[in-house]
Design an enzyme around this catalytic site. Sequence first.
Site, PDB file in Angstrom:
ATOM      1  N   ASN A  44       0.965  -1.178   0.057  1.00 30.37           N
ATOM      2  CA  ASN A  44       0.022   0.094   0.090  1.00 30.37           C
ATOM      3  C   ASN A  44       0.751   1.260  -0.142  1.00 30.37           C
ATOM      4  OD1 ASN A  44      -1.746   1.979   0.454  1.00 30.37           O
ATOM      5  ND2 ASN A  44      -2.799   1.378   2.258  1.00 30.37           N
ATOM      6  N   LYS A  52       3.309   0.713   3.122  1.00 34.31           N
ATOM      7  CA  LYS A  52       2.911  -0.289   3.979  1.00 34.31           C
ATOM      8  C   LYS A  52       2.940  -1.599   3.289  1.00 34.31           C
ATOM      9  CE  LYS A  52      -0.437   2.578   6.651  1.00 34.31           C
ATOM     10  NZ  LYS A  52      -1.769   2.770   6.428  1.00 34.31           N
ATOM     11  N   ARG A  81      -2.650  -2.100  -3.372  1.00 36.57           N
ATOM     12  CA  ARG A  81      -3.868  -1.243  -3.276  1.00 36.57           C
ATOM     13  C   ARG A  81      -3.825  -0.096  -4.205  1.00 36.57           C
ATOM     14  NH1 ARG A  81      -4.954   3.369   1.163  1.00 36.57           N
ATOM     15  NH2 ARG A  81      -7.182   3.615   0.475  1.00 36.57           N
ATOM     16  N   HIS A 111     -12.566   3.484  -0.210  1.00 38.57           N
ATOM     17  CA  HIS A 111     -12.520   2.654   1.125  1.00 38.57           C
ATOM     18  C   HIS A 111     -13.377   1.285   0.692  1.00 38.57           C
ATOM     19  CE1 HIS A 111     -12.198   5.764   4.598  1.00 38.57           C
ATOM     20  NE2 HIS A 111     -10.813   5.315   4.124  1.00 38.57           N
ATOM     21  N   HIS A 121     -16.981   2.909   8.083  1.00 36.06           N
ATOM     22  CA  HIS A 121     -15.443   2.681   8.158  1.00 36.06           C
ATOM     23  C   HIS A 121     -14.976   4.043   8.821  1.00 36.06           C
ATOM     24  CE1 HIS A 121     -11.345   1.917   7.172  1.00 36.06           C
ATOM     25  NE2 HIS A 121     -11.150   3.211   7.575  1.00 36.06           N
ATOM     26  N   ASN A 162      -8.960   7.704  10.365  1.00 37.03           N
ATOM     27  CA  ASN A 162      -8.511   8.977  10.346  1.00 37.03           C
ATOM     28  C   ASN A 162      -9.461   9.580   9.058  1.00 37.03           C
ATOM     29  OD1 ASN A 162      -7.105  11.358  10.827  1.00 37.03           O
ATOM     30  ND2 ASN A 162      -5.686  11.040   9.019  1.00 37.03           N
ATOM     31  N   ARG A 164     -10.448  16.007   7.025  1.00 33.06           N
ATOM     32  CA  ARG A 164     -11.353  16.476   5.927  1.00 33.06           C
ATOM     33  C   ARG A 164     -12.741  16.707   6.568  1.00 33.06           C
ATOM     34  NH1 ARG A 164      -9.962  11.279   3.186  1.00 33.06           N
ATOM     35  NH2 ARG A 164      -7.848  11.617   2.223  1.00 33.06           N
ATOM     36  N   GLY A 221     -10.181   2.785  13.050  1.00 29.63           N
ATOM     37  CA  GLY A 221      -9.477   2.969  14.368  1.00 29.63           C
ATOM     38  C   GLY A 221     -10.387   3.501  15.398  1.00 29.63           C
ATOM     39  N   ILE A 222     -11.333   4.469  14.859  1.00 24.09           N
ATOM     40  CA  ILE A 222     -12.382   4.752  15.817  1.00 24.09           C
ATOM     41  C   ILE A 222     -13.485   4.052  16.156  1.00 24.09           C
ATOM     42  CG2 ILE A 222     -13.826   6.795  16.219  1.00 24.09           C
ATOM     43  CD1 ILE A 222     -11.898   8.630  14.556  1.00 24.09           C
ATOM     44  N   GLU A 255     -13.505   0.824  15.796  1.00 21.57           N
ATOM     45  CA  GLU A 255     -13.067  -0.395  16.266  1.00 21.57           C
ATOM     46  C   GLU A 255     -12.892  -0.303  17.867  1.00 21.57           C
ATOM     47  OE1 GLU A 255      -9.837  -2.162  14.045  1.00 21.57           O
ATOM     48  OE2 GLU A 255     -10.827  -1.833  12.297  1.00 21.57           O
ATOM     49  N   ASN A 256     -12.186   0.786  18.182  1.00 25.20           N
ATOM     50  CA  ASN A 256     -11.704   1.131  19.476  1.00 25.20           C
ATOM     51  C   ASN A 256     -12.535   2.103  20.460  1.00 25.20           C
ATOM     52  OD1 ASN A 256      -9.276  -0.655  19.015  1.00 25.20           O
ATOM     53  ND2 ASN A 256      -8.704   0.982  17.642  1.00 25.20           N
ATOM     54  N   GLU A 310      -8.148  -4.995   5.110  1.00 23.19           N
ATOM     55  CA  GLU A 310      -8.276  -4.582   3.693  1.00 23.19           C
ATOM     56  C   GLU A 310      -6.764  -5.492   3.048  1.00 23.19           C
ATOM     57  OE1 GLU A 310      -8.245  -0.741   5.153  1.00 23.19           O
ATOM     58  OE2 GLU A 310      -8.734  -0.189   3.066  1.00 23.19           O
TER      59      GLU A 310
HETATM   60  P1  AMP Z   1      -7.094   4.511  11.301  1.00 25.62           P
HETATM   61  O1  AMP Z   1      -6.944   5.521  10.243  1.00 25.62           O
HETATM   62  O2  AMP Z   1      -7.906   3.532  11.061  1.00 25.62           O
HETATM   63  O3  AMP Z   1      -5.933   4.140  11.923  1.00 25.62           O
HETATM   64  O4  AMP Z   1      -7.762   5.382  12.874  1.00 25.62           O
HETATM   65  C1  AMP Z   1      -6.997   6.273  13.216  1.00 25.62           C
HETATM   66  C2  AMP Z   1      -8.207   7.133  14.216  1.00 25.62           C
HETATM   67  O5  AMP Z   1      -8.663   6.045  15.187  1.00 25.62           O
HETATM   68  C3  AMP Z   1      -7.312   8.185  15.049  1.00 25.62           C
HETATM   69  O6  AMP Z   1      -8.375   9.368  15.259  1.00 25.62           O
HETATM   70  C4  AMP Z   1      -7.154   7.636  16.437  1.00 25.62           C
HETATM   71  O7  AMP Z   1      -7.321   8.585  17.310  1.00 25.62           O
HETATM   72  C5  AMP Z   1      -8.616   6.771  16.422  1.00 25.62           C
HETATM   73  N1  AMP Z   1      -8.387   5.699  17.508  1.00 25.62           N
HETATM   74  C6  AMP Z   1      -7.529   4.720  17.763  1.00 25.62           C
HETATM   75  N2  AMP Z   1      -7.700   4.357  18.941  1.00 25.62           N
HETATM   76  C7  AMP Z   1      -8.729   4.830  19.493  1.00 25.62           C
HETATM   77  C8  AMP Z   1      -9.198   4.647  20.861  1.00 25.62           C
HETATM   78  N3  AMP Z   1      -9.135   3.707  21.774  1.00 25.62           N
HETATM   79  N4  AMP Z   1     -10.474   5.692  21.024  1.00 25.62           N
HETATM   80  C9  AMP Z   1     -10.634   6.671  20.204  1.00 25.62           C
HETATM   81  N5  AMP Z   1     -10.060   6.627  19.060  1.00 25.62           N
HETATM   82  C10 AMP Z   1      -9.018   5.749  18.724  1.00 25.62           C
END
Ligand code: AMP
Length: 415
Positions: free
Chosen positions: A7, A14, A99, A189, A217, A220, A250, A341-342, A344-345, A396
């Site tokens: 990627n 990556k 990708r 995506h 999704h 970021n 964005r 990231g957001i 999932e976490n 992905e």
């Molecule tokens: P990604 O682009 O999928 O890697 O997601 C990045 C985003 O996920 C960033 O805004 C991170 O702050 C957010 N993120 C990762 N872990 C957490 C968490 N535990 N709580 C809130 N946001 C998170």
Amino acid sequence: MNILVLNCGSSSVKFQLIETDLPIIEKNADKCLASGNIERVIGQALITLQSEGQPKIRKAEPIKEHINAIDYILRWLISPESKINNINSLADIHAVGHRVVHGGEKFTMSALITDEVIEQIEDSIELAPLHNPANLKGIMAARELLGPGVPQVAVFDTSFHSTMPETSYLYAIPYQLYRRHRIRRYGFHGTSHRYLAYRYRQLMGLKREQVNIVTLHLGNGCSACAVKKGESLDTSMGFTPLEGLVMGTRGGDMDPSIIEFIRNKEGMSVREIDTMFNKQSGLLGISGLTNDMRELLAEEKEKDDRRAKLAIDIFCNRAKKYIGAYLAEMGGADTIVFSGGIGENSPLIRSRICKGLEWMGLSINKERNNSIQHGKEGEISTSDSKLKAFVIPTNEELLIARDTVRVVKNAPRRW
Ligand code: AMP
């Protein structure tokens, strides 16, 4: 087969090395042998490498070009330092999956890379001037380093959305602009939304045409997709990835008249405004602090920062609006799937997005929601919730590796 998944971004590469094959896909037994990334290519690069069962390696070394970064990765993969079983020479890397961000209208599926395909990806550069050139650099570099005998496959971010009907992909601007310049919604995506739809189907034991879900999704970059009967019916990113949800930097949806207004008021060029919408807007723009959701949540909690809270609220409100719009467009769905990231976490962001949707029959189970983060997957709604909510970590790279095998072996390519 050992598939190298690449990627390539404008200044990053990556990768994952994935062992997979048609029978392995059947058994869902694919294996990630190694992964990593090289950031800040064209300078003192930051290198992160990890192979299965081994600790992460971090280094900083000067790396000038994408080809040097890929060369570095290949050398490491076959070196004793990486400690990967059965990868001793370049001959142990059997194919490469790339990708590729934009496939235009041409690529509705992943494709074996030939000179003709390279030309067609070049034709799409004007649609994705930031991304496709970097993807092409990766393709050319891998070809040079591994030789023409190693098949390479392009997996496009746009392909999954090629099933959108005209009612979703056409903008309500003069039709000849579509005819002349192909100005339309492409969506991005796609590999992530496709993975989420595939994984949901697998978890629920459904047939593809039984999958009716809204996938979110949220990383970021953020996008939503209405998946009806297993296909993309609509998606929030548009002609470029700028449209739709609020993202890290964005802004997503806005009135295009703002561009002319800012130009007059601030004396900025259209290009500068475009950069501002892509790089200084979204969570960063509203909060004035950061594009990182984790940091914003900490600011809100610890310092009660008004603009951090506002940024998070606008982010959640926009996601909620898209859920509502897509459920209406689809005539209802079974499940909302959170990823990225957001998604999932962050149980808190998930619950803030879902708050107020009880009238739609969505009821979140607090304990389930709080327990699912950091790579876990599963349902976060109550057992009697009419509309369900799931968290599924996206993958992905796995789909890219699987598509690569399918293309190389001429097997059916739809998920
Ligand atoms: P990604 O682009 O999928 O890697 O997601 C990045 C985003 O996920 C960033 O805004 C991170 O702050 C957010 N993120 C990762 N872990 C957490 C968490 N535990 N709580 C809130 N946001 C998170």
